[in-house]
Scaffold this motif. Structure first.
Motif, PDB file in Angstrom:
ATOM      1  N   THR A  70     -38.460  46.768  23.917  1.00 51.49           N
ATOM      2  CA  THR A  70     -37.483  46.653  22.828  1.00 51.49           C
ATOM      3  C   THR A  70     -36.556  45.462  23.029  1.00 51.49           C
ATOM      4  OG1 THR A  70     -37.583  49.033  22.523  1.00 51.49           O
ATOM      5  CG2 THR A  70     -35.704  47.913  21.548  1.00 51.49           C
ATOM      6  N   LEU A  71     -36.130  45.233  24.265  1.00 51.92           N
ATOM      7  CA  LEU A  71     -35.292  44.060  24.528  1.00 51.92           C
ATOM      8  C   LEU A  71     -36.078  42.775  24.300  1.00 51.92           C
ATOM      9  CD1 LEU A  71     -33.298  45.274  27.646  1.00 51.92           C
ATOM     10  CD2 LEU A  71     -32.430  44.911  25.331  1.00 51.92           C
ATOM     11  N   GLY A  72     -37.372  42.800  24.567  1.00 52.03           N
ATOM     12  CA  GLY A  72     -38.218  41.636  24.274  1.00 52.03           C
ATOM     13  C   GLY A  72     -38.244  41.330  22.790  1.00 52.03           C
ATOM     14  N   ILE A  73     -38.354  42.368  21.976  1.00 51.95           N
ATOM     15  CA  ILE A  73     -38.319  42.179  20.524  1.00 51.95           C
ATOM     16  C   ILE A  73     -36.982  41.576  20.112  1.00 51.95           C
ATOM     17  CG2 ILE A  73     -38.275  43.385  18.297  1.00 51.95           C
ATOM     18  CD1 ILE A  73     -40.301  45.381  19.535  1.00 51.95           C
ATOM     19  N   SER A  74     -35.898  42.096  20.657  1.00 50.87           N
ATOM     20  CA  SER A  74     -34.564  41.557  20.341  1.00 50.87           C
ATOM     21  C   SER A  74     -34.465  40.088  20.710  1.00 50.87           C
ATOM     22  CB  SER A  74     -33.484  42.350  21.076  1.00 50.87           C
ATOM     23  OG  SER A  74     -33.492  43.684  20.670  1.00 50.87           O
ATOM     24  N   MET A  75     -35.008  39.732  21.867  1.00 49.42           N
ATOM     25  CA  MET A  75     -34.948  38.336  22.296  1.00 49.42           C
ATOM     26  C   MET A  75     -35.799  37.442  21.398  1.00 49.42           C
ATOM     27  SD  MET A  75     -34.633  38.502  26.400  1.00 49.42           S
ATOM     28  CE  MET A  75     -33.679  36.980  26.523  1.00 49.42           C
ATOM     29  N   THR A  94     -26.416  42.027  26.153  1.00 43.46           N
ATOM     30  CA  THR A  94     -27.090  43.329  26.174  1.00 43.46           C
ATOM     31  C   THR A  94     -28.196  43.360  27.224  1.00 43.46           C
ATOM     32  OG1 THR A  94     -26.592  43.648  23.832  1.00 43.46           O
ATOM     33  CG2 THR A  94     -28.354  45.010  24.768  1.00 43.46           C
ATOM     34  N   VAL A  95     -29.009  42.316  27.242  1.00 42.42           N
ATOM     35  CA  VAL A  95     -30.083  42.232  28.238  1.00 42.42           C
ATOM     36  C   VAL A  95     -29.492  42.178  29.644  1.00 42.42           C
ATOM     37  CG1 VAL A  95     -31.957  40.771  29.096  1.00 42.42           C
ATOM     38  CG2 VAL A  95     -31.743  41.213  26.645  1.00 42.42           C
ATOM     39  N   PHE A  96     -28.454  41.365  29.819  1.00 44.58           N
ATOM     40  CA  PHE A  96     -27.801  41.276  31.128  1.00 44.58           C
ATOM     41  C   PHE A  96     -27.219  42.625  31.546  1.00 44.58           C
ATOM     42  CE2 PHE A  96     -23.741  40.770  33.411  1.00 44.58           C
ATOM     43  CZ  PHE A  96     -24.236  40.347  34.630  1.00 44.58           C
ATOM     44  N   ALA A  97     -26.563  43.316  30.631  1.00 47.58           N
ATOM     45  CA  ALA A  97     -25.946  44.605  30.953  1.00 47.58           C
ATOM     46  C   ALA A  97     -26.993  45.619  31.402  1.00 47.58           C
ATOM     47  CB  ALA A  97     -25.165  45.139  29.750  1.00 47.58           C
ATOM     48  N   ARG A  98     -28.111  45.679  30.702  1.00 46.69           N
ATOM     49  CA  ARG A  98     -29.169  46.623  31.090  1.00 46.69           C
ATOM     50  C   ARG A  98     -29.733  46.277  32.463  1.00 46.69           C
ATOM     51  NH1 ARG A  98     -34.980  45.950  31.634  1.00 46.69           N
ATOM     52  NH2 ARG A  98     -35.961  47.935  31.308  1.00 46.69           N
ATOM     53  N   ASP A  99     -30.071  45.001  32.671  1.00 47.37           N
ATOM     54  CA  ASP A  99     -30.657  44.595  33.949  1.00 47.37           C
ATOM     55  C   ASP A  99     -29.671  44.726  35.098  1.00 47.37           C
ATOM     56  OD1 ASP A  99     -33.014  44.105  32.615  1.00 47.37           O
ATOM     57  OD2 ASP A  99     -32.847  41.910  32.702  1.00 47.37           O
ATOM     58  N   GLY A 128     -40.293  49.760  48.171  1.00 45.20           N
ATOM     59  CA  GLY A 128     -40.555  49.684  46.744  1.00 45.20           C
ATOM     60  C   GLY A 128     -39.289  49.432  45.947  1.00 45.20           C
ATOM     61  N   LEU A 129     -38.198  50.104  46.334  1.00 42.96           N
ATOM     62  CA  LEU A 129     -36.919  49.884  45.666  1.00 42.96           C
ATOM     63  C   LEU A 129     -36.442  48.453  45.891  1.00 42.96           C
ATOM     64  CD1 LEU A 129     -35.145  53.250  46.541  1.00 42.96           C
ATOM     65  CD2 LEU A 129     -36.025  52.565  44.298  1.00 42.96           C
ATOM     66  N   ARG A 130     -36.634  47.936  47.118  1.00 42.93           N
ATOM     67  CA  ARG A 130     -36.250  46.553  47.415  1.00 42.93           C
ATOM     68  C   ARG A 130     -37.074  45.568  46.586  1.00 42.93           C
ATOM     69  NH1 ARG A 130     -36.727  48.309  52.600  1.00 42.93           N
ATOM     70  NH2 ARG A 130     -34.754  49.050  53.417  1.00 42.93           N
ATOM     71  N   ALA A 131     -38.370  45.838  46.444  1.00 45.90           N
ATOM     72  CA  ALA A 131     -39.232  44.946  45.651  1.00 45.90           C
ATOM     73  C   ALA A 131     -38.788  44.933  44.195  1.00 45.90           C
ATOM     74  CB  ALA A 131     -40.691  45.401  45.768  1.00 45.90           C
ATOM     75  N   TRP A 132     -38.459  46.099  43.663  1.00 46.88           N
ATOM     76  CA  TRP A 132     -38.001  46.198  42.283  1.00 46.88           C
ATOM     77  C   TRP A 132     -36.693  45.429  42.118  1.00 46.88           C
ATOM     78  CZ3 TRP A 132     -37.431  51.628  39.596  1.00 46.88           C
ATOM     79  CH2 TRP A 132     -37.329  51.460  38.216  1.00 46.88           C
ATOM     80  N   LEU A 133     -35.779  45.600  43.073  1.00 43.97           N
ATOM     81  CA  LEU A 133     -34.499  44.896  43.037  1.00 43.97           C
ATOM     82  C   LEU A 133     -34.708  43.377  43.136  1.00 43.97           C
ATOM     83  CD1 LEU A 133     -31.411  45.273  42.957  1.00 43.97           C
ATOM     84  CD2 LEU A 133     -31.468  45.479  45.449  1.00 43.97           C
ATOM     85  N   ALA A 134     -35.606  42.956  44.009  1.00 42.82           N
ATOM     86  CA  ALA A 134     -35.882  41.528  44.170  1.00 42.82           C
ATOM     87  C   ALA A 134     -36.488  40.920  42.902  1.00 42.82           C
ATOM     88  CB  ALA A 134     -36.821  41.313  45.353  1.00 42.82           C
ATOM     89  N   GLU A 135     -37.274  41.697  42.178  1.00 45.09           N
ATOM     90  CA  GLU A 135     -37.859  41.214  40.927  1.00 45.09           C
ATOM     91  C   GLU A 135     -36.797  41.077  39.850  1.00 45.09           C
ATOM     92  OE1 GLU A 135     -39.143  41.553  36.925  1.00 45.09           O
ATOM     93  OE2 GLU A 135     -38.389  43.312  37.959  1.00 45.09           O
ATOM     94  N   LEU A 136     -35.817  41.948  39.874  1.00 49.30           N
ATOM     95  CA  LEU A 136     -34.802  42.002  38.826  1.00 49.30           C
ATOM     96  C   LEU A 136     -33.665  40.993  39.030  1.00 49.30           C
ATOM     97  CD1 LEU A 136     -34.374  43.776  36.340  1.00 49.30           C
ATOM     98  CD2 LEU A 136     -33.151  45.393  37.783  1.00 49.30           C
ATOM     99  N   MET A 137     -33.322  40.704  40.280  1.00 53.22           N
ATOM    100  CA  MET A 137     -32.150  39.880  40.568  1.00 53.22           C
ATOM    101  C   MET A 137     -32.200  38.462  39.992  1.00 53.22           C
ATOM    102  SD  MET A 137     -29.875  41.759  41.661  1.00 53.22           S
ATOM    103  CE  MET A 137     -28.684  40.469  41.933  1.00 53.22           C
ATOM    104  N   PRO A 138     -33.323  37.749  40.038  1.00 48.89           N
ATOM    105  CA  PRO A 138     -33.309  36.401  39.436  1.00 48.89           C
ATOM    106  C   PRO A 138     -32.942  36.418  37.953  1.00 48.89           C
ATOM    107  CG  PRO A 138     -35.254  36.688  40.807  1.00 48.89           C
ATOM    108  CD  PRO A 138     -34.596  38.032  40.707  1.00 48.89           C
ATOM    109  N   PHE A 139     -33.414  37.442  37.228  1.00 46.55           N
ATOM    110  CA  PHE A 139     -33.061  37.550  35.814  1.00 46.55           C
ATOM    111  C   PHE A 139     -31.561  37.809  35.653  1.00 46.55           C
ATOM    112  CE2 PHE A 139     -37.608  38.431  35.657  1.00 46.55           C
ATOM    113  CZ  PHE A 139     -37.996  37.615  34.603  1.00 46.55           C
ATOM    114  N   CYS A 140     -31.030  38.733  36.450  1.00 46.85           N
ATOM    115  CA  CYS A 140     -29.589  39.038  36.372  1.00 46.85           C
ATOM    116  C   CYS A 140     -28.742  37.808  36.676  1.00 46.85           C
ATOM    117  CB  CYS A 140     -29.228  40.156  37.354  1.00 46.85           C
ATOM    118  SG  CYS A 140     -29.826  41.768  36.880  1.00 46.85           S
TER     119      CYS A 140
END
Length: 142
Positions: free
Chosen positions: A60-65, A85-90, A116-128
């Motif tokens: 849904t955020l992709g559609i918004s973007m 909005t995207v920043f707040a969610r991420d 696994g939690l660290r990998a997920w966090l590492a994937e998300l941080m560059p976007f944030c």
């Protein structure tokens, strides 16, 4: 030429919107694929459901973007709120993941391992961090 004409923001919205659509679809249609990195087999059904729910948000955020990347005055005027909005969610998701790693009992977190939690966090941080940089240091792009 206006400052908006030189802004790469429209392209960033388009690229990230497409990435979010693709990523969201993977999480919706095949949640086992990303979860195989973070959760030991067998993957608990609740982890599959959580992944699908996060996939719907991402899609849904992709559609918004993508809508905000259009070359219309309405789309251009909505870019700042869509980006926040995207920043707040991420950023919220990253905070929850970090708190789970730091304070949580990670023995049985829906089957997610600390790695696994660290990998997920590492994937998300560059976007944030990228969103925060654009929103604060490059606010003139809007």
């Amino acid at each position: 030429m206006s400052a908006h004409a030189k802004s790469p923001l429209r392209s960033l919205f388009l690229i990230e919107g497409l990435m979010k659509l693709a990523g969201g679809l993977v999480f919706i249609l095949s949640p086992q694929t990303p979860l195989s990195v973070a959760v030991a087999a067998p993957i608990p059904p609740i982890a599959l459901l959580l992944s699908r729910l996060l996939g719907t948000q991402t899609f849904t955020l992709g559609i918004s973007m993508l809508l905000a990347s259009a070359r219309t005055p309405t789309a251009a005027s909505s870019r700042r709120i869509v980006y926040w909005t995207v920043f707040a969610r991420d950023a919220t998701l990253a905070t929850v993941l970090a708190l789970q790693l730091w304070l949580g009992d990670n023995a049985d977190v829906l089957g997610f391992s600390p790695n696994g939690l660290r990998a997920w966090l590492a994937e998300l941080m560059p976007f944030c961090l990228g969103h925060l940089w654009v929103l604060t240091a490059k606010s003139h792009w809007f």
